[in-house]
Design a protein around this motif. Structure first.
Motif, mmCIF file in Angstrom:
data_model
loop_
_atom_site.group_PDB
_atom_site.id
_atom_site.type_symbol
_atom_site.label_atom_id
_atom_site.label_comp_id
_atom_site.label_asym_id
_atom_site.label_seq_id
_atom_site.Cartn_x
_atom_site.Cartn_y
_atom_site.Cartn_z
ATOM 1 N N HIS A 121 0.130 12.100 -4.903
ATOM 2 C CA HIS A 121 0.470 13.338 -5.630
ATOM 3 C C HIS A 121 0.913 13.073 -7.073
ATOM 4 O O HIS A 121 0.964 13.998 -7.883
ATOM 5 C CB HIS A 121 1.545 14.120 -4.868
ATOM 6 N N LEU A 122 1.217 11.833 -7.405
ATOM 7 C CA LEU A 122 1.651 11.484 -8.765
ATOM 8 C C LEU A 122 0.505 11.066 -9.677
ATOM 9 O O LEU A 122 0.707 10.892 -10.880
ATOM 10 C CB LEU A 122 2.680 10.350 -8.714
ATOM 11 N N LEU A 123 -0.691 10.907 -9.117
ATOM 12 C CA LEU A 123 -1.829 10.491 -9.936
ATOM 13 C C LEU A 123 -2.188 11.564 -10.958
ATOM 14 O O LEU A 123 -2.071 12.761 -10.668
ATOM 15 C CB LEU A 123 -3.047 10.222 -9.048
ATOM 16 N N PRO A 124 -2.640 11.171 -12.131
ATOM 17 C CA PRO A 124 -3.117 12.153 -13.111
ATOM 18 C C PRO A 124 -4.297 12.937 -12.535
ATOM 19 O O PRO A 124 -4.988 12.473 -11.624
ATOM 20 C CB PRO A 124 -3.574 11.293 -14.295
ATOM 21 N N ASP A 142 -7.188 13.419 -13.608
ATOM 22 C CA ASP A 142 -8.495 12.780 -13.750
ATOM 23 C C ASP A 142 -8.599 11.461 -12.983
ATOM 24 O O ASP A 142 -9.549 10.706 -13.159
ATOM 25 C CB ASP A 142 -8.834 12.564 -15.220
ATOM 26 N N ALA A 143 -7.632 11.163 -12.133
ATOM 27 C CA ALA A 143 -7.658 9.940 -11.328
ATOM 28 C C ALA A 143 -7.781 10.319 -9.854
ATOM 29 O O ALA A 143 -7.312 11.370 -9.427
ATOM 30 C CB ALA A 143 -6.392 9.129 -11.545
ATOM 31 N N GLY A 144 -8.414 9.471 -9.119
ATOM 32 C CA GLY A 144 -8.552 9.721 -7.695
ATOM 33 C C GLY A 144 -8.602 8.415 -6.935
ATOM 34 O O GLY A 144 -8.783 7.350 -7.511
ATOM 35 N N VAL A 145 -8.446 8.520 -5.634
ATOM 36 C CA VAL A 145 -8.497 7.363 -4.757
ATOM 37 C C VAL A 145 -9.655 7.589 -3.791
ATOM 38 O O VAL A 145 -9.651 8.540 -3.012
ATOM 39 C CB VAL A 145 -7.177 7.200 -3.971
ATOM 40 N N GLY A 146 -10.671 6.725 -3.895
ATOM 41 C CA GLY A 146 -11.833 6.846 -3.026
ATOM 42 C C GLY A 146 -11.494 6.508 -1.589
ATOM 43 O O GLY A 146 -10.431 5.951 -1.292
ATOM 44 N N PRO A 147 -12.397 6.831 -0.678
ATOM 45 C CA PRO A 147 -12.129 6.599 0.737
ATOM 46 C C PRO A 147 -11.898 5.126 1.092
ATOM 47 O O PRO A 147 -11.206 4.832 2.060
ATOM 48 C CB PRO A 147 -13.372 7.135 1.439
ATOM 49 N N ASP A 148 -12.436 4.217 0.299
ATOM 50 C CA ASP A 148 -12.224 2.794 0.577
ATOM 51 C C ASP A 148 -11.228 2.150 -0.385
ATOM 52 O O ASP A 148 -11.139 0.937 -0.477
ATOM 53 C CB ASP A 148 -13.554 2.041 0.535
ATOM 54 N N GLU A 149 -10.447 2.971 -1.107
ATOM 55 C CA GLU A 149 -9.472 2.479 -2.076
ATOM 56 C C GLU A 149 -8.052 2.801 -1.613
ATOM 57 O O GLU A 149 -7.837 3.704 -0.807
ATOM 58 C CB GLU A 149 -9.700 3.122 -3.444
ATOM 59 N N ARG A 150 -7.096 2.078 -2.161
ATOM 60 C CA ARG A 150 -5.684 2.295 -1.887
ATOM 61 C C ARG A 150 -4.909 2.170 -3.189
ATOM 62 O O ARG A 150 -5.268 1.380 -4.057
ATOM 63 C CB ARG A 150 -5.129 1.256 -0.901
ATOM 64 N N VAL A 151 -3.836 2.933 -3.315
ATOM 65 C CA VAL A 151 -2.884 2.735 -4.401
ATOM 66 C C VAL A 151 -1.977 1.591 -3.947
ATOM 67 O O VAL A 151 -1.391 1.654 -2.861
ATOM 68 C CB VAL A 151 -2.054 4.003 -4.667
ATOM 69 N N ALA A 185 0.851 -1.194 0.000
ATOM 70 C CA ALA A 185 0.000 0.000 0.000
ATOM 71 C C ALA A 185 0.886 1.242 0.000
ATOM 72 O O ALA A 185 1.720 1.412 0.885
ATOM 73 C CB ALA A 185 -0.920 -0.006 1.210
ATOM 74 N N MET A 186 0.731 2.076 -1.023
ATOM 75 C CA MET A 186 1.584 3.252 -1.185
ATOM 76 C C MET A 186 0.762 4.515 -1.436
ATOM 77 O O MET A 186 1.240 5.466 -2.053
ATOM 78 C CB MET A 186 2.548 3.028 -2.357
ATOM 79 N N THR A 187 -0.473 4.536 -0.970
ATOM 80 C CA THR A 187 -1.378 5.648 -1.259
ATOM 81 C C THR A 187 -0.776 6.987 -0.863
ATOM 82 O O THR A 187 -0.725 7.921 -1.674
ATOM 83 C CB THR A 187 -2.729 5.434 -0.555
ATOM 84 N N ASP A 188 -0.329 7.112 0.364
ATOM 85 C CA ASP A 188 0.186 8.404 0.835
ATOM 86 C C ASP A 188 1.414 8.852 0.054
ATOM 87 O O ASP A 188 1.567 10.030 -0.257
ATOM 88 C CB ASP A 188 0.515 8.333 2.327
#
Length: 54
Positions: free
Chosen positions: A22-25, A27-36, A15-18
């Motif tokens: 900041h590198l996501l395009p 038009d991309a996002g991470v929902g509250p129940d999602e993780r990168v 899990a590397m969300t945090d």
């Protein structure tokens, strides 16, 4: 990486969300129940043959 009975895929990775949010395009996002999740390249390359085309 494995296929679920629903046809969706589940992955095990780091899990590397945090660290990567900041590198996501724009038009991309991470929902509250999602993780990168970072999947090692060799894992994805080896799994390729098991991913159906449709």
């Amino acid at each position: 990486m494995f296929e679920l009975s629903t046809g969706d895929f589940a992955v095990i990775g780091e899990a590397m969300t945090d660290q990567l949010r900041h590198l996501l395009p724009d038009d991309a996002g991470v929902g509250p129940d999602e993780r990168v999740v970072v999947i090692p390249r060799d894992v994805l390359v080896r799994a390729r043959r098991d991913i159906p085309e449709e």
